[in-house]
Design an enzyme around this catalytic site. Structure first.
Site, PDB file in Angstrom:
ATOM      1  N   TYR A 195       5.398  24.328  19.200  1.00 34.40           N
ATOM      2  CA  TYR A 195       6.258  23.270  19.769  1.00 34.40           C
ATOM      3  C   TYR A 195       7.106  22.561  18.723  1.00 34.40           C
ATOM      4  O   TYR A 195       8.105  21.953  19.040  1.00 34.40           O
ATOM      5  CB  TYR A 195       5.406  22.204  20.471  1.00 34.40           C
ATOM      6  CG  TYR A 195       4.560  22.735  21.588  1.00 34.40           C
ATOM      7  CD1 TYR A 195       5.149  23.359  22.687  1.00 34.40           C
ATOM      8  CD2 TYR A 195       3.178  22.615  21.562  1.00 34.40           C
ATOM      9  CE1 TYR A 195       4.369  23.849  23.726  1.00 34.40           C
ATOM     10  CE2 TYR A 195       2.394  23.098  22.592  1.00 34.40           C
ATOM     11  CZ  TYR A 195       2.989  23.725  23.679  1.00 34.40           C
ATOM     12  OH  TYR A 195       2.227  24.204  24.695  1.00 34.40           O
ATOM     13  N   ARG A 218      -6.006  26.703  -5.553  1.00 34.95           N
ATOM     14  CA  ARG A 218      -6.216  25.954  -4.326  1.00 34.95           C
ATOM     15  C   ARG A 218      -6.195  24.448  -4.524  1.00 34.95           C
ATOM     16  O   ARG A 218      -5.479  23.740  -3.819  1.00 34.95           O
ATOM     17  CB  ARG A 218      -7.559  26.365  -3.696  1.00 34.95           C
ATOM     18  CG  ARG A 218      -7.711  25.774  -2.317  1.00 34.95           C
ATOM     19  CD  ARG A 218      -9.064  26.048  -1.706  1.00 34.95           C
ATOM     20  NE  ARG A 218      -9.367  27.455  -1.698  1.00 34.95           N
ATOM     21  CZ  ARG A 218     -10.566  27.923  -1.371  1.00 34.95           C
ATOM     22  NH1 ARG A 218     -11.530  27.098  -1.040  1.00 34.95           N
ATOM     23  NH2 ARG A 218     -10.806  29.214  -1.386  1.00 34.95           N
ATOM     24  N   HIS A 257       0.819  34.069   1.637  1.00 34.16           N
ATOM     25  CA  HIS A 257      -0.429  33.278   1.607  1.00 34.16           C
ATOM     26  C   HIS A 257      -1.466  33.868   2.570  1.00 34.16           C
ATOM     27  O   HIS A 257      -1.460  33.556   3.758  1.00 34.16           O
ATOM     28  CB  HIS A 257      -0.096  31.826   2.003  1.00 34.16           C
ATOM     29  CG  HIS A 257      -1.154  30.836   1.625  1.00 34.16           C
ATOM     30  ND1 HIS A 257      -1.455  30.519   0.315  1.00 34.16           N
ATOM     31  CD2 HIS A 257      -1.995  30.084   2.385  1.00 34.16           C
ATOM     32  CE1 HIS A 257      -2.415  29.610   0.289  1.00 34.16           C
ATOM     33  NE2 HIS A 257      -2.762  29.326   1.533  1.00 34.16           N
TER      34      HIS A 257
END
Length: 756
Positions: A130, A40, A86
Site C-alpha cells: 500500500y 548487521r 540483501h
C-alpha cells in the site's frame, strides 16, 4: 544406471573426522560474531549506514526514485533489495525502509514516504503493497558521485551484480541521524545531531586539524558549533556542559532528556500542564498508559488526570489535584516515575575506516568523515580526468578529419581497409580512427568545427584545473571546505528541516524529600514493632495498643504514630541503622512481615529501637559495655537494604541504647545500680566509630541512660507512676567525670533501675 548414493570419492568407508568441539564452536561463533558486527549491527563511520540501509539507498537509486521523480511502491523497492542485494526477510528490509521515512525516528529522513508509515504512538506502518516511497534530498547528498567511481563496489551475494561498499556520503550522516545496534559483545548508540552544527565543527576541524574536542563544542549558541544531541522529537537535555563535554571526548556517556511542558491557565486560578514534546524513542500511547497505571495505583498523589489531546502535534494534558499544587514538584514526581524523562546512552562504537569496530570521540568521527570526503574527491577527480583525456583524444581525431575532410571521404569510399590507411596517413590512434569512421554525415557541417574547438579548449582548461587539484592537498581541502559549506547552507538552522529542536537547560533543583513526598499519598499510620522483629503499619493513629494481636510467643516492643511519607529509622544490636519508607511497610491486616525480609539484617542481631526520622536531631548511641558517642541523625540514613554501620561493636558487646539528645547533661545507670551524671559536652560527635567510655563497670553493663537539661533537673518515674525530680544541688554527689564509676542510686530510684 541410477544415481549412486555413495558420496564421491567414497569407498564405502565412513570417513568420520574427529573434530575438537571447543575449537569448532569457537570458529563458528567467531564467524557469527564478526558477521553480526560487520554486516548487521554497527554503522560505517563514513556514511553512517548499516548494510541494509545502504542497499535500500542503492536500490532506490537504480530505480531512479529521485526527489523530483514519482514514487514507487515499497513492495517494488523491497523486492529489488531482497532479490539483488540483501538475502534476508522482506519484513526486516521493509522495517528498515519505514524507519528511514519516519520524521519522529530519524532526524533527517532519507526516504520520502507516501501512505501510512506508522506514528509516534507505536502503531505499525501499512503493508508494503500500500505504501510508496522515493528518496529525499539528504539521500541524494549521500549518493552524490557514486557513478563517478567515488567508492569501491563489491560483488553481491550471488555475484550477479555489484553493490557499493560504502556511499560517498556528502552529508555527515553518522552523527546527524545517529544509529543504534546490538552486536555480539559490543553495542552502539549514537543520538541524532544538528547537521548545520556538525558542518560548522567540520569546517573548524579543516582549519585546525589539531583542535581538541572542546573546540568543536559550543560554549554559547552563537558560535554554531555542536551543542549536543538534536532529537527529531525535540525535548530538553538536562545535563551539565561538563558531562556533555566528557561524553563527546570519550565517546561514552549519556543524556537525560525531558519532555517540554508549560503551564496553561484555565481561568479562575485553575491550571493544567501541557506537554508538547516527549523524549526520543518513547511511544506516546505506552507513556500515557503508564501514567494512568500510576494514577490508579495512587503513586502520583499530586495528579488528578491525564488526557491525550494530540492531533498532528503532541499535546498531553496533565490535570493537577488542586490549584495549590506546585507545578514544578508535580512534574518532578512524574519525571521520576515515567518516561517523560528518559536517558539516551551515547556509545560511539562504529566501524572505523569501515573495518575496525572502535569507540571514537566526536573529533575522530568528524575526522574520519572528512578523510572519506577527501578520498571521494580524489577518486571523482581522477575519474573525470580519465573521461576528459578520452574525450580530448576523440576531439583531436575529429579536428584532423575536418582539416582533411575530402581526403577522409575519398579513403572511406575507395580503400578496402580505410581505418588502417587513415591511421598510417595521419598517425591517428585506434580510438580516433574508430570515432572518425563513426561520424554522421550531418556532423560534417562547417559549424561543427567551431563547436569542437570550443569543447577542446574548455576541456583542456578543466584538465589543467583537475591536475592542479590532484597535485595540491591544500586545494583538495579548499574544495572539501566549499562542499561542506554547501551542505551547511542547504540544511542550515534557518531552514524548516535544519532548525534545532532539542534545547538545553539545567534540571530544576527541588528538595529530594519534597519529590519523595510528592510521590506518596500522605496518610496517618501507626508503626508497630514486635519483640521478635515483625513490622507493620496500622491505618490511623492508634491510642490503645492493647487490641493489637501478635503471633504466639510474640508481644509488642514499641509502637509510634507516623505519616506514610515519613522515613522510619531502625537501630539494631549490631550498631547498624536501616531506613524504611513508611509507605513500604506491610499493612496492619495480619501480623506484618519480619524485618529480615524488608532489609538485609544479620540473624544474630535484634532491633534496639525504631522511630520517625528527623534530620534536625542528634542521637546518642551506647553499647552494653558503656561505650558511646553522639551522631547527627541526618548521617544515619541508609539508602540501601544493607543499612549503614554507625557503631562499631565486637561480640560479646552489642549496641543497646539509642536516644535523641536533649539538654546538656547525661545521667547513666549501670546494672550495678550506680548512677553517674556528667556534661554531654564530654561526649564526642562522630559519624561512625566505637565511641568513648561513658561509665566504668567491674562487671555488667549499662542499664539505662537519659539526657536532660540541668536547669530543670533530672526526673524519673517510680513504680506508682509518680514523678521525682532532683535539682543540681541534690545531684551534687553523683556529678563526676566521664568514664568514672558513679555512686549507688539515690533513695526513691525505681527498683527496675530505669528512668521510666
Amino acid at each position: 544406471m541410477g544415481k549412486s548414493h555413495i558420496p564421491p570419492g567414497s569407498d564405502g568407508g565412513d570417513h568420520i573426522e574427529p573434530v575438537d568441539l571447543k575449537k569448532a564452536l569457537e570458529e563458528r561463533y567467531l564467524a557469527y560474531a564478526l558477521s553480526t558486527i560487520m554486516h548487521r549491527a554497527l554503522p560505517d563511520v563514513r556514511d553512517g549506514l548499516k548494510p541494509v540501509h545502504r542497499r535500500i539507498m542503492h536500490a532506490m537509486r537504480l530505480l531512479r526514485l529521485n526527489p523530483d521523480q514519482g514514487f514507487a511502491k515499497c513492495a517494488r523497492i523491497v523486492g529489488e533489495v531482497m532479490g539483488k542485494f540483501h538475502p534476508h526477510g522482506d519484513q526486516s528490509i521493509y522495517d528498515a525502509l519505514v524507519r528511514l521515512a519516519q520524521d519522529f525516528a530519524v532526524r533527517y529522513p532519507l526516504v520520502d514516504g507516501q501512505g501510512n508509515f506508522g506514528n509516534i504512538d507505536g502503531d505499525n506502518a501499512a503493508a508494503m503493497r500500500y505504501t510508496e516511497a522515493r528518496m529525499t534530498e539528504v539521500a541524494t547528498e549521500l549518493l552524490s558521485g557514486i557513478a563517478e567511481d567515488a567508492v569501491d563496489f563489491r560483488p553481491t551475494y550471488n555475484e550477479e551484480d555489484e553493490e557499493p561498499v560504502v556511499l560517498p556520503g556528502a552529508f555527515p550522516n553518522i552523527l546527524a541521524n545517529g544509529s543504534s545496534g546490538i552486536a555480539v559483545g559490543m553495542a552502539t548508540s549514537i543520538p541524532p545531531h544538528n547537521a548545520a552544527e556538525l558542518c560548522t565543527a567540520a569546517l573548524h576541524l579543516i582549519d585546525n586539524p589539531n583542535a581538541p574536542v572542546e573546540a568543536l563544542m559550543s560554549k554559547g549558541h552563537e558560535d554554531g558549533l555542536v551543542q549536543g544531541p538534536d532529537f527529531p522529537t525535540g525535548g530538553i537535555v538536562v545535563d551539565s556542559h561538563a558531562s556533555i563535554m566528557e561524553a563527546y571526548e570519550t565517546g561514552r556517556g549519556g543524556f537525560r532528556v525531558r519532555a517540554r511542558w508549560h503551564q496553561e491557565d484555565q481561568g479562575r486560578g485553575t491550571w493544567n500542564i501541557v506537554v508538547t514534546e516527549i523524549p526520543y524513542q518513547v511511544q506516546k500511547a505506552r507513556l500515557i498508559e503508564k501514567i494512568a497505571e500510576l494514577l490508579v495505583a495512587r503513586k502520583l498523589p499530586l495528579l488528578e488526570d491525564v488526557r491525550d489531546e494530540s492531533a498532528e502535534d503532541i499535546r498531553l494534558v496533565l490535570v493537577p489535584k488542586s490549584r495549590a499544587v506546585d507545578p514544578g514538584l508535580l512534574m518532578e514526581s512524574v519525571f521520576k516515575l515515567t518516561e517523560l524523562e528518559s536517558r539516551f546512552p551515547l556509545n560511539m562504537n562504529v566501524l572505523s575506516r569501515g573495518k575496525v569496530p572502535n569507540v571514537l570521540s566526536l573529533k575522530d568521527v568528524l575526522k574520519e568523515w572528512l578523510e572519506h570526503r577527501k578520498d571521494v574527491l580524489v577518486r571523482r577527480s581522477r575519474h573525470r580526468l580519465a573521461e576528459i583525456e578520452r574525450r580530448l583524444e576523440v576531439l583531436g581525431g575529429y579536428l584532423i578529419a575536418y582539416l582533411n575532410i575530402d581526403e577522409v571521404i575519398r579513403i572511406i569510399r575507395e580503400e578496402d581497409e580505410p581505418k588502417q590507411v587513415m591511421m598510417a596517413k595521419w598517425a591517428l590512434t585506434d580510438v580516433q580512427a574508430e570515432a572518425v569512421l563513426n561520424l554522421r554525415l550531418r556532423q560534417l557541417r562547417k559549424l561543427e568545427e567551431m563547436e569542437i574547438r570550443k569543447e577542446f579548449d574548455g576541456l583542456s582548461a578543466e584538465k589543467k584545473q583537475i591536475e592542479a587539484l590532484l597535485g595540491s592537498v591544500e586545494k583538495q581541502w579548499k574544495t572539501i571546505r566549499w562542499e561542506v559549506e554547501q551542505v551547511r547552507e542547504k540544511f542550515g538552522t534557518d531552514t524548516e528541516l535544519g532548525k534545532r529542536r532539542t534545547t538545553f537547560a539545567d534540571a530544576p533543583e527541588h528538595d529530594l524529600t519534597d519529590i519523595h513526598h510528592a510521590m506518596i499519598e500522605k496518610e496517618p499510620v501507626t508503626v508497630v514493632v514486635s519483640e521478635k522483629g515483625w513490622l507493620r503499619a496500622m491505618k490511623g493513629h492508634l491510642s490503645d495498643f492493647s487490641t493489637l494481636t501478635f503471633k504466639e510467643g510474640d508481644s509488642l516492643k514499641l509502637a509510634f504514630p507516623a505519616q506514610t511519607t515519613d522515613k522510619i529509622i531502625v537501630f539494631t544490636t549490631g550498631g547498624k541503622f536501616y531506613t524504611i519508607g513508611a509507605d513500604r511497610l506491610p499493612g496492619g491486616r495480619g501480623h506484618g512481615e519480619p524485618i529480615r525480609i524488608i532489609v538485609d539484617m544479620d540473624n544474630d542481631q535484634d532491633i534496639v529501637t525504631a522511630f520517625v526520622h528527623n534530620p534536625e536531631r542528634k542521637l546518642l548511641v551506647a553499647s552494653h559495655q558503656g561505650n558511646g558517642f553522639v551522631v547527627p541523625e541526618a548521617e544515619v540514613v541508609a539508602n540501601t537494604r544493607k543499612g549503614k554501620q554507625v557503631m562499631n561493636v565486637k561480640a560479646p558487646d552489642e549496641a543497646t541504647r539509642c536516644v535523641a539528645v536533649a539538654g546538656d547533661h547525661l545521667a547513666i545507670v549501670g546494672e550495678n545500680r550506680k548512677l553517674l551524671v556528667f556534661p554531654l559536652a564530654e561526649i564526642p560527635e562522630m559519624g561512625r566509630g566505637k565511641g568513648v567510655r561513658l561509665q566504668k563497670y567491674k562487671d555488667g553493663g549499662v542499664l539505662d541512660l537519659k539526657t536532660f537539661a540541668m536547669e530543670s533537673g533530672l526526673s524519673w518515674l517510680d513504680s506508682a507512676d509518680r514523678v521525682f525530680t532532683r535539682s543540681r544541688e541534690e545531684l551534687a554527689e553523683w556529678i563526676g567525670a566521664r568514664a568514672s564509676a558513679g555512686r549507688m542510686v539515690p533513695k526513691g530510684f525505681p527498683r527496675t533501675g530505669k528512668f521510666g
